[in-house]
Write a protein that holds these residues in place. Structure first.
Motif, short mmCIF file in Angstrom:
data_model
loop_
_atom_site.label_atom_id
_atom_site.label_comp_id
_atom_site.label_asym_id
_atom_site.label_seq_id
_atom_site.Cartn_x
_atom_site.Cartn_y
_atom_site.Cartn_z
N ASP A 110 31.28 -31.05 -2.91
CA ASP A 110 30.30 -31.79 -2.09
C ASP A 110 30.11 -31.20 -0.69
O ASP A 110 29.70 -31.90 0.22
N GLU A 111 30.45 -29.92 -0.54
CA GLU A 111 30.22 -29.26 0.73
C GLU A 111 29.59 -27.90 0.49
O GLU A 111 30.07 -27.15 -0.35
N THR A 112 28.50 -27.61 1.21
CA THR A 112 27.97 -26.25 1.15
C THR A 112 28.57 -25.53 2.35
O THR A 112 28.29 -25.90 3.49
N SER A 162 44.54 -31.13 -2.59
CA SER A 162 43.11 -31.40 -2.39
C SER A 162 42.72 -32.63 -3.19
O SER A 162 43.58 -33.33 -3.74
N GLY A 163 41.40 -32.85 -3.29
CA GLY A 163 40.93 -34.01 -4.05
C GLY A 163 41.16 -33.83 -5.55
O GLY A 163 41.29 -34.81 -6.28
N GLY A 164 41.22 -32.59 -6.00
CA GLY A 164 41.37 -32.35 -7.43
C GLY A 164 42.70 -31.74 -7.82
O GLY A 164 43.02 -31.67 -9.00
N GLY A 219 44.95 -36.20 -3.12
CA GLY A 219 43.70 -36.63 -2.48
C GLY A 219 43.05 -37.77 -3.25
O GLY A 219 42.51 -38.71 -2.67
N GLU A 220 43.17 -37.69 -4.58
CA GLU A 220 42.62 -38.74 -5.43
C GLU A 220 43.38 -40.06 -5.19
O GLU A 220 42.78 -41.13 -5.18
N ALA A 221 44.71 -39.95 -5.01
CA ALA A 221 45.52 -41.14 -4.74
C ALA A 221 45.07 -41.76 -3.42
O ALA A 221 44.93 -42.99 -3.31
N GLY A 255 38.15 -41.37 0.90
CA GLY A 255 39.03 -42.35 1.50
C GLY A 255 40.19 -41.81 2.32
O GLY A 255 40.75 -42.54 3.15
N GLY A 256 40.57 -40.55 2.11
CA GLY A 256 41.77 -40.02 2.78
C GLY A 256 41.76 -40.23 4.29
O GLY A 256 42.64 -40.91 4.84
N PRO A 257 40.75 -39.68 4.99
CA PRO A 257 40.73 -39.84 6.45
C PRO A 257 40.63 -41.31 6.87
O PRO A 257 41.27 -41.73 7.83
N ALA A 305 47.81 -26.31 2.24
CA ALA A 305 46.37 -26.04 2.15
C ALA A 305 45.66 -27.12 1.36
O ALA A 305 46.28 -27.85 0.58
N GLY A 306 44.35 -27.24 1.56
CA GLY A 306 43.55 -28.27 0.88
C GLY A 306 43.33 -29.45 1.81
O GLY A 306 44.02 -29.60 2.82
N GLY A 307 42.35 -30.27 1.46
CA GLY A 307 41.91 -31.37 2.33
C GLY A 307 43.01 -32.28 2.84
O GLY A 307 43.02 -32.68 4.01
N VAL A 308 43.99 -32.62 1.98
CA VAL A 308 45.06 -33.54 2.40
C VAL A 308 45.94 -32.89 3.47
O VAL A 308 46.63 -33.59 4.22
N ALA A 341 45.02 -31.95 6.11
CA ALA A 341 44.54 -32.42 7.41
C ALA A 341 45.27 -33.70 7.83
O ALA A 341 45.14 -34.14 8.97
N ASN A 342 46.02 -34.29 6.91
CA ASN A 342 46.69 -35.56 7.20
C ASN A 342 47.78 -35.40 8.27
O ASN A 342 48.73 -34.63 8.10
N GLN A 343 47.64 -36.17 9.35
CA GLN A 343 48.55 -35.99 10.49
C GLN A 343 50.00 -36.40 10.20
O GLN A 343 50.92 -35.64 10.51
O1 KG4 Z 1 40.13 -29.56 -0.35
P1 KG4 Z 1 39.14 -30.65 -0.25
O2 KG4 Z 1 38.20 -30.66 0.93
O3 KG4 Z 1 38.22 -30.71 -1.50
C1 KG4 Z 1 38.67 -30.48 -2.78
O4 KG4 Z 1 38.69 -29.29 -3.17
O5 KG4 Z 1 39.05 -31.48 -3.42
O6 KG4 Z 1 39.95 -32.02 -0.28
C2 KG4 Z 1 39.33 -33.27 -0.24
C3 KG4 Z 1 40.40 -34.36 -0.28
C4 KG4 Z 1 39.83 -35.76 -0.43
O7 KG4 Z 1 40.55 -36.44 -1.43
C5 KG4 Z 1 40.07 -36.39 0.95
O8 KG4 Z 1 40.24 -37.78 0.90
C6 KG4 Z 1 41.34 -35.69 1.37
O9 KG4 Z 1 41.16 -34.35 0.94
N1 KG4 Z 1 41.55 -35.72 2.83
C7 KG4 Z 1 42.56 -36.40 3.42
C8 KG4 Z 1 42.39 -36.22 4.82
N2 KG4 Z 1 41.29 -35.44 5.02
C9 KG4 Z 1 40.80 -35.14 3.79
N3 KG4 Z 1 43.57 -37.11 2.90
C10 KG4 Z 1 44.43 -37.68 3.77
N4 KG4 Z 1 44.34 -37.58 5.11
C11 KG4 Z 1 43.34 -36.86 5.67
N5 KG4 Z 1 43.27 -36.75 7.01
#
Ligand code: KG4
Ligand code: ZN
Length: 348
Positions: free
Chosen positions: A12-14, A137-139, A164-166, A180-182, A272-275, A277-279
């Motif tokens: 969902d990101e370009t 990450s989300g997946g 990330g899904e959790a 929902g993560g952030p 690495a991956g979106g999660v 970013a979690n502080q």
């Molecule tokens: O890597 P990513 O951008 O996309 C995938 O490849 O999935 O990861 C997205 C995931 C999402 O589930 C989002 O909720 C989670 O990363 N995420 C976080 C935070 N920022 C993004 N989860 C917890 N805390 C965060 N600050």
């Protein structure tokens, strides 16, 4: 090879970036579809693909302008070949391959997770192979041993939901917007530690696998228990549940990462991956690193989530390696995306 354009469109990101093999990252741009999917509570694949179609060329133009470069200066185009949503991947792949064909330069298909796990190298000159990567990450939720570019060993992964899904599913149960993560993490800041104690699935399983689906059920039970007859749940309780959820996820991730370091004897951990970013995850890992005498590396916050820079950069590293081994770079413009793709299949 000098100028490499990176195109990321797996979800969902370009993300677009221009990387120079000697000068580093020259420019990058991102369009997030979060607002569009928010209405539906999750990513709608068809809408995602259509949006990538709208965004990809204007973003390429603006990235090139930002770097004061022209398309004809490009030496290669890298794109995310998988894993991800097939329609979304096809947008990036078709643009990359047709543009590369018209310029008579290579088109390089990159594994999305390889992009994520090499991304800390973009900004961390101290990081050296081999290292452990926690890919969250989300997946995906995986612990990998990374010996070099193209040398990845899976040590453990989730048996069901990704971390990330959790976060996302629990956040939804708490009435928070997608992703929902952030949002859950922000709500958790007002939570009281210790009011609820949620399960830490597979914490002592003796291996490096994860399981998060039980956590979501436990959150659902708590939410139901605290929902009044008026179908509301008080703000403090919501924050307390968010805090407990985040703490359970973070505890499991930190614990398993430490076991991976211990088992392999390695002293460097990449998150690495979106999660990533979690502080609280970062704080807890930093404390553990000081105590355990290891180093932990994170990509810059903007490169934790999906982006084009990690794709261009992974292509640069792959190219460098190919060149050193005397291999010819193939000019193959037939694109086939790989929505499901095991990272270890790209090992060389
Ligand atoms: O890597 P990513 O951008 O996309 C995938 O490849 O999935 O990861 C997205 C995931 C999402 O589930 C989002 O909720 C989670 O990363 N995420 C976080 C935070 N920022 C993004 N989860 C917890 N805390 C965060 N600050
Ligand atoms: Zn990703």
């Amino acid at each position: 090879m000098k100028f490499i354009l990176g195109i990321e469109s797996s979800c969902d990101e370009t993300g677009i970036a221009l990387y120079h093999t000697e000068r580093g990252l020259l420019a990058h741009a991102l369009h997030s579809q979060v607002k569009m999917h928010n209405e539906y509570g999750g990513v709608v694949p068809e809408l995602a693909s259509r949006d990538h179609v709208h965004r990809v060329l204007p973003l390429i133009r603006s990235t090139m302008q930002q770097a004061d470069c022209t398309i004809s200066e490009l030496n290669a185009i890298a794109y995310t070949q998988g894993p991800g949503l097939s329609g979304a991947l096809l947008v990036g792949a078709s643009v990359a391959c047709s543009l590369a064909y018209s310029l008579n330069i290579p088109a390089i298909g990159i594994h999305h997770l390889e992009g994520h796990l090499l991304s800390p190298l973009l900004s961390e000159p101290e990081l050296k192979f081999p290292f452990i990567a926690l890919l969250v990450s989300g997946g995906h939720t995986q612990l990998m041993r990374v010996d070099d570019v193209g040398q990845y060993t899976l040590l453990g992964e989730t048996l069901d939901d990704a971390a990330g899904e959790a976060f996302d599913k629990s956040a939804k149960l708490l009435g928070l917007d997608y992703p929902g993560g952030p949002a859950l993490s922000k709500l958790a800041q007002d939570g009281q530690p210790g009011r609820f104690n949620l399960p830490r699935p597979m914490l002592h399983s003796g291996n490096l696998n994860f399981s998060f689906s039980g956590l979501k059920t436990a959150v659902l039970t708590l939410v139901r228990q605290h929902t009044t007859t008026k179908q509301t749940i008080d703000d403090q309780t919501r924050a307390d549940i968010a805090h407990a959820t985040q703490q359970a996820i973070v505890d499991v991730l930190v614990n398993k990462a430490l076991v991976a370091l211990k088992q392999t004897g390695l002293k460097q951990l990449v998150v690495a991956g979106g999660v990533g970013a979690n502080q609280p995850l970062r704080q807890q890992l930093n404390v553990a690193a000081t105590k355990g005498n290891f180093h932990v590396f994170y990509p810059a916050l903007e490169f934790c989530t999906d982006n084009g820079a990690m794709i261009a950069y992974a292509a640069a590293l792959r190219f460098h390696r190919q060149q050193n081994s005397g291999q010819e770079v193939e000019f193959d413009y037939r694109f086939n995306v790989k929505p499901r793709w095991d990272l270890q299949q790209i090992n060389s």
